[in-house]
Design a protein around this motif. Structure first.
Motif, PDB file in Angstrom:
ATOM      1  N   GLU A 249       0.835  -1.199   0.000  1.00  0.00           N
ATOM      2  CA  GLU A 249       0.000   0.000   0.000  1.00  0.00           C
ATOM      3  C   GLU A 249       0.876   1.258   0.000  1.00  0.00           C
ATOM      4  N   TYR A 250       1.961   1.171   0.754  1.00  0.00           N
ATOM      5  CA  TYR A 250       2.853   2.334   0.860  1.00  0.00           C
ATOM      6  C   TYR A 250       3.508   2.645  -0.480  1.00  0.00           C
ATOM      7  N   PHE A 251       4.168   1.646  -1.111  1.00  0.00           N
ATOM      8  CA  PHE A 251       4.926   1.990  -2.317  1.00  0.00           C
ATOM      9  C   PHE A 251       4.067   2.037  -3.570  1.00  0.00           C
ATOM     10  N   SER A 252       2.953   1.308  -3.614  1.00  0.00           N
ATOM     11  CA  SER A 252       2.135   1.308  -4.835  1.00  0.00           C
ATOM     12  C   SER A 252       1.412   2.632  -5.041  1.00  0.00           C
ATOM     13  N   HIS A 253       1.205   3.389  -3.958  1.00  0.00           N
ATOM     14  CA  HIS A 253       0.506   4.663  -4.072  1.00  0.00           C
ATOM     15  C   HIS A 253       1.448   5.860  -4.167  1.00  0.00           C
ATOM     16  N   LYS A 254       2.726   5.580  -4.328  1.00  0.00           N
ATOM     17  CA  LYS A 254       3.683   6.653  -4.526  1.00  0.00           C
ATOM     18  C   LYS A 254       3.576   7.171  -5.970  1.00  0.00           C
ATOM     19  N   PRO A 255       4.055   8.396  -6.233  1.00  0.00           N
ATOM     20  CA  PRO A 255       3.987   8.947  -7.600  1.00  0.00           C
ATOM     21  C   PRO A 255       4.719   8.060  -8.596  1.00  0.00           C
ATOM     22  N   ARG A 256       4.116   7.942  -9.783  1.00  0.00           N
ATOM     23  CA  ARG A 256       4.713   7.136 -10.839  1.00  0.00           C
ATOM     24  C   ARG A 256       4.164   7.602 -12.178  1.00  0.00           C
ATOM     25  N   PRO A 257       4.726   7.177 -13.295  1.00  0.00           N
ATOM     26  CA  PRO A 257       4.242   7.642 -14.603  1.00  0.00           C
ATOM     27  C   PRO A 257       2.777   7.292 -14.844  1.00  0.00           C
ATOM     28  N   ASP A 258       2.119   8.154 -15.605  1.00  0.00           N
ATOM     29  CA  ASP A 258       0.731   7.905 -15.988  1.00  0.00           C
ATOM     30  C   ASP A 258       0.688   6.884 -17.123  1.00  0.00           C
ATOM     31  N   PHE A 259      -0.525   6.356 -17.391  1.00  0.00           N
ATOM     32  CA  PHE A 259      -0.735   5.443 -18.516  1.00  0.00           C
ATOM     33  C   PHE A 259      -1.950   5.967 -19.287  1.00  0.00           C
ATOM     34  N   PRO A 260      -1.737   6.681 -20.394  1.00  0.00           N
ATOM     35  CA  PRO A 260      -2.844   7.345 -21.095  1.00  0.00           C
ATOM     36  C   PRO A 260      -3.977   6.408 -21.501  1.00  0.00           C
ATOM     37  N   ASP A 261      -3.657   5.165 -21.848  1.00  0.00           N
ATOM     38  CA  ASP A 261      -4.699   4.239 -22.309  1.00  0.00           C
ATOM     39  C   ASP A 261      -5.477   3.597 -21.173  1.00  0.00           C
ATOM     40  N   LYS A 262      -5.296   4.105 -19.975  1.00  0.00           N
ATOM     41  CA  LYS A 262      -6.034   3.528 -18.841  1.00  0.00           C
ATOM     42  C   LYS A 262      -7.545   3.661 -19.007  1.00  0.00           C
ATOM     43  N   VAL A 263      -7.973   4.621 -19.808  1.00  0.00           N
ATOM     44  CA  VAL A 263      -9.413   4.837 -20.008  1.00  0.00           C
ATOM     45  C   VAL A 263     -10.060   3.675 -20.759  1.00  0.00           C
ATOM     46  N   LYS A 264      -9.259   2.855 -21.404  1.00  0.00           N
ATOM     47  CA  LYS A 264      -9.780   1.722 -22.164  1.00  0.00           C
ATOM     48  C   LYS A 264      -9.866   0.441 -21.332  1.00  0.00           C
ATOM     49  N   ASP A 265      -9.360   0.482 -20.111  1.00  0.00           N
ATOM     50  CA  ASP A 265      -9.305  -0.731 -19.298  1.00  0.00           C
ATOM     51  C   ASP A 265     -10.676  -1.099 -18.731  1.00  0.00           C
ATOM     52  N   TRP A 266     -10.906  -2.403 -18.595  1.00  0.00           N
ATOM     53  CA  TRP A 266     -12.136  -2.997 -18.071  1.00  0.00           C
ATOM     54  C   TRP A 266     -13.387  -2.428 -18.768  1.00  0.00           C
ATOM     55  N   PRO A 267     -13.434  -2.537 -20.084  1.00  0.00           N
ATOM     56  CA  PRO A 267     -14.586  -1.990 -20.812  1.00  0.00           C
ATOM     57  C   PRO A 267     -15.894  -2.712 -20.482  1.00  0.00           C
ATOM     58  N   ASN A 268     -15.778  -3.947 -20.008  1.00  0.00           N
ATOM     59  CA  ASN A 268     -16.972  -4.733 -19.684  1.00  0.00           C
ATOM     60  C   ASN A 268     -17.241  -4.777 -18.185  1.00  0.00           C
ATOM     61  N   GLY A 269     -16.582  -3.888 -17.446  1.00  0.00           N
ATOM     62  CA  GLY A 269     -16.772  -3.855 -16.002  1.00  0.00           C
ATOM     63  C   GLY A 269     -15.823  -4.815 -15.298  1.00  0.00           C
ATOM     64  N   GLY A 270     -15.997  -4.916 -13.986  1.00  0.00           N
ATOM     65  CA  GLY A 270     -15.154  -5.816 -13.199  1.00  0.00           C
ATOM     66  C   GLY A 270     -13.860  -5.211 -12.733  1.00  0.00           C
ATOM     67  N   LYS A 271     -13.748  -3.884 -12.771  1.00  0.00           N
ATOM     68  CA  LYS A 271     -12.509  -3.253 -12.317  1.00  0.00           C
ATOM     69  C   LYS A 271     -12.263  -3.571 -10.843  1.00  0.00           C
ATOM     70  N   PRO A 272     -11.081  -4.064 -10.488  1.00  0.00           N
ATOM     71  CA  PRO A 272     -10.802  -4.416  -9.095  1.00  0.00           C
ATOM     72  C   PRO A 272     -10.759  -3.180  -8.194  1.00  0.00           C
ATOM     73  N   LYS A 273     -11.028  -3.416  -6.914  1.00  0.00           N
ATOM     74  CA  LYS A 273     -11.157  -2.287  -5.987  1.00  0.00           C
ATOM     75  C   LYS A 273      -9.834  -1.570  -5.737  1.00  0.00           C
ATOM     76  N   ASP A 274      -8.696  -2.242  -5.991  1.00  0.00           N
ATOM     77  CA  ASP A 274      -7.418  -1.602  -5.721  1.00  0.00           C
ATOM     78  C   ASP A 274      -6.789  -0.973  -6.953  1.00  0.00           C
ATOM     79  N   ALA A 275      -7.533  -0.887  -8.056  1.00  0.00           N
ATOM     80  CA  ALA A 275      -7.012  -0.201  -9.242  1.00  0.00           C
ATOM     81  C   ALA A 275      -6.777   1.266  -8.910  1.00  0.00           C
ATOM     82  N   ARG A 276      -5.730   1.843  -9.463  1.00  0.00           N
ATOM     83  CA  ARG A 276      -5.352   3.209  -9.121  1.00  0.00           C
ATOM     84  C   ARG A 276      -6.124   4.257  -9.915  1.00  0.00           C
ATOM     85  N   TYR A 277      -7.034   3.851 -10.787  1.00  0.00           N
ATOM     86  CA  TYR A 277      -7.752   4.813 -11.614  1.00  0.00           C
ATOM     87  C   TYR A 277      -9.154   4.303 -11.888  1.00  0.00           C
TER      88      TYR A 277
END
Length: 692
Positions: A664-692
């Motif tokens: 939890e500590y290191f995964s939430h530290k600043p890191r590069p963005d991923f522009p195509d994140k908007v295309k992820d999980w188009p059919n739903g089911g996004k996990p609760k710990d996804a950062r976006y």
């Protein structure tokens, strides 16, 4: 005062010496114990606390606690077992308890035991207690030691155990003859042609330090052939010796004064890290020495001439891997099992994992210690300078020929001309040591097997693209990671996201993509997310080689099969992370490799050793490792490395909660963005710990 051992490596040889004499039938009479000549010291009505402090220091110089304290037992109360081929000896209680310790002894009886190996009741001590060396202790130091043991320790009532020696080794009277033949009771005599520092060092090495007990060769009676640098046999003093399947290195002119001081103080220097029972010597004894005494010992050792060529210091910068790294079984074995800690060029990781280049254990003509460590594992000494210990797990799971090939590769490249090791030598050591073998049912693929395939060059390239992704594909990797950063040892470690059987499960549906994906899609997904880079062309030589490597890893796996050790496991989703605790765990367990601010670890010329965990040079927000529970599962089973004895990296060891907190500590530290994140999980089911 009874037998003294340093857990296997020290003093056993002198027990064998007694055995050799008895077996020869030369000890046939009862001898009269030596007379007591030392006078009882007058401590007055109250003993001087400074004398007790000095006595405690003398006890540290003599490493008394290492042998007279069993694991978990009261200090100096004895009970430590020394297993020998002739039977078992237990160290005795030297607390001032009048019933079971030395509280009923006189100083004269204590002095006689220390110098001549005869107990208060007149029985001979086995020379596992190094009284031939202790005979050289000064009267002042002996008095101070007596004051500490009798006035500075709490008495502990703990009965001594009788030695369980086999016939005829249980006949102690033979030791009188051994003493008469082999023990020189002459006290230390300063060399007037040398300065005070040299003489202090000689005194410590020859007497309290009893360094010769391990590092001096043995004679026909298994006696130390020399007790000092003087005389006809003096050149053999501290010239190195084989003891109980270890090789104690030559100490004569081994390193600079500064290097020797550093090893004795910290357990490490630029050449090596202490191993075997030397770690206990450093823990209980030498790290407590004053700097002046360490310099004195190192000065004396440096002054002793040697006929042997000494190892040269390792190069301070990374070089390329040796030519045979990827076209020999030993080289590929090293790449798979050793590279992560000791690095491609054998320089190790400063302050953590020892170098192989310039290491006397690697360069020794006698490979006993090198084989011993490989079969049984290794742990650093816990010192004030390096309080955290690091381990190398046992590699007894590897076959004798595999070990011989790997160690021969090591010696060929960093052993300074040391001879190769053969299968028979490893087999002999294995029989003697009887090491435990990892019980995991995971079948670890052997990269050396790549050389048996007709497309071996392509497969080796595919493997290297996984291990050296950043170096070989700089246009496709946008950070400091390699595939093997997450797929440990080129994808061959159980629960380390191994590649074993993986390609059998593709094509397959991926919820994040919302469609069926191919193996190529999966690989390029890692390039874009985990490595924050650019995908490979499907028809490229590199992609084809990686696919070939994955297919080789597939083996006989079918889509319906369950592969043991696949993935990284799971973390209980009901647990709640505590990032504040995670920060503490990170500082204690992770920062040494990944940097205090997550920046990673680099070598002296700026090349990446271990990757960044956050910031611009780490994985981007779209990577699976940016998700808390995914990262926690990986950390739980794979981080830190060198933490305990888990094959093959000493990996894992944190609890589920600890792994979750630090993730939890290191995964939430600043890191590069991923522009195509908007295309992820188009059919739903996004996990609760996804950062976006």
């Amino acid at each position: 005062m009874e037998e003294k051992t340093s857990k296997g490596m020290k003093r056993l040889g002198t027990v064998a010496a007694m055995a050799a004499v008895l077996a020869a039938g030369v000890a046939i009479w009862m001898a009269v114990p030596p007379k007591i000549t030392a006078k009882e010291p007058d401590f007055g009505a109250s003993i001087d606390p400074a004398l007790i402090r000095r006595g405690k220091y003398v006890a540290q110089l003599g490493d008394c606690v290492a042998c007279h304290t069993e694991k978990g037992g009261a200090e100096m109360a004895g009970g430590l077992a020394l297993e020998t081929p002739m039977g078992t000896i237990w160290s005795t209680n030297i607390t001032p308890d009048p019933k079971t310790g030395i509280g009923g002894w006189t100083f004269g009886e204590f002095d006689r035991a220390m110098r001549k190996g005869v107990a208060a009741d007149g029985h001979n001590l086995y020379p596992a207690m190094p009284y031939p060396s202790y005979a050289k202790i000064s009267e002042e130091d002996m008095t101070a030691l007596w004051a500490y043991l009798t006035k500075g320790l709490q008495p502990v009532e703990k009965a001594n155990r009788m030695a369980a020696m086999n016939f005829p080794f249980n006949l102690r009277f033979g030791l009188s003859y051994w003493n008469a033949v082999f023990v020189d009771g002459t006290p230390f005599v300063p060399n007037r042609s040398k300065d005070e520092v040299w003489n202090r060092g000689a005194y410590l090495v020859q007497s309290l330090g009893h360094c010769g007990a391990c590092h001096t060769p043995r004679g026909v009676g298994f006696n130390e052939v020399a007790m000092t640098e003087k005389g006809k046999s003096g050149e053999q003093f501290l010239a190195g010796a084989k003891v109980e399947n270890w090789h104690a290195v030559e100490l004569r002119d081994l390193w600079t004064v500064e290097d020797t001081v550093q090893l004795l103080k910290t357990g490490q220097n630029r050449f090596a890290t202490a191993s075997g029972s030397m770690t206990d010597v450093i823990l209980h004894s030498t790290q407590n020495f004053t700097d002046d005494d360490l310099v004195a010992m190192a000065t004396y050792l440096k002054s002793l001439p040697s006929k042997n060529v000494k190892p040269v210091p390792p190069k301070p910068v990374y070089t390329s891997a040796p030519e045979t790294a990827f076209n020999t079984t030993g080289g590929l074995g090293y790449t798979q099992f050793c590279n992560d800690c000791h690095r491609q060029d054998g320089t190790g990781v400063k302050g953590i994992f020892p170098p192989l280049a310039g290491n006397p254990t690697v360069a020794s003509k006698d490979p006993a210690t090198l084989i011993h460590i490989t079969l049984t594992g290794w742990e650093t000494a816990a010192t004030d300078a390096h309080p955290r210990t690091y381990t190398m797990p046992a590699f007894a799971r590897l076959h004798d020929k595999e070990i011989a090939d790997i160690l021969s590769y090591v010696r060929e490249n960093w052993g300074g001309g040391a001879p190769a090791i053969n299968e028979a030598q490893v087999a002999e050591a294995r029989r003697y040591l009887d090491p435990k073998i990892d019980a995991s049912t995971f079948e670890t693929p052997r990269l050396a097997g790549l050389l048996d395939e007709p497309n071996k060059d392509q497969l080796v390239l595919g493997m290297r693209l996984n291990s050296e992704t950043n170096k070989l594909l700089p246009d496709h990797v946008g950070n400091d990671l390699n595939c093997t950063s997450c797929h440990l040892n080129a994808g061959t470690v159980a629960d380390g996201s191994p590649y074993v059987g993986v390609s059998a499960f593709f094509p397959s549906y991926a919820s994040r993509a919302g469609k069926e994906i191919t193996m190529i899609d999966r690989i390029n997904g890692c390039f874009r997310r985990s490595m924050n880079g650019q995908p490979l062309k499907p028809e490229s030589k590199e992609m084809v080689a990686m696919l070939a490597y994955f297919d080789w890893m597939k083996g006989e796996t079918k889509p319906e099969d369950k592969v043991e050790g696949r993935g990284v496991g799971k973390i209980d989703p009901g647990l709640k992370p505590d990032p504040a605790n995670g920060e503490k765990i990170y500082a204690a367990q992770c920062a040494v490799c990944h940097g205090a601010d997550g920046e990673g670890l680099k070598d002296a010329v700026g090349r990446v050793v271990y990757p960044a965990l956050w910031g611009d040079r780490s994985f981007n927000i779209g990577a699976g490792m940016a998700r808390t529970y995914t990262a926690a599962a990986f950390v739980k089973r794979n981080m830190p490395i060198g933490f305990h004895e888990q094959f093959p990296l000493g990996q894992g060891g944190l609890s589920d909660q600890e792994a979750l907190d630090v993730a939890e500590y290191f995964s939430h530290k600043p890191r590069p963005d991923f522009p195509d994140k908007v295309k992820d999980w188009p059919n739903g089911g996004k996990p609760k710990d996804a950062r976006y």
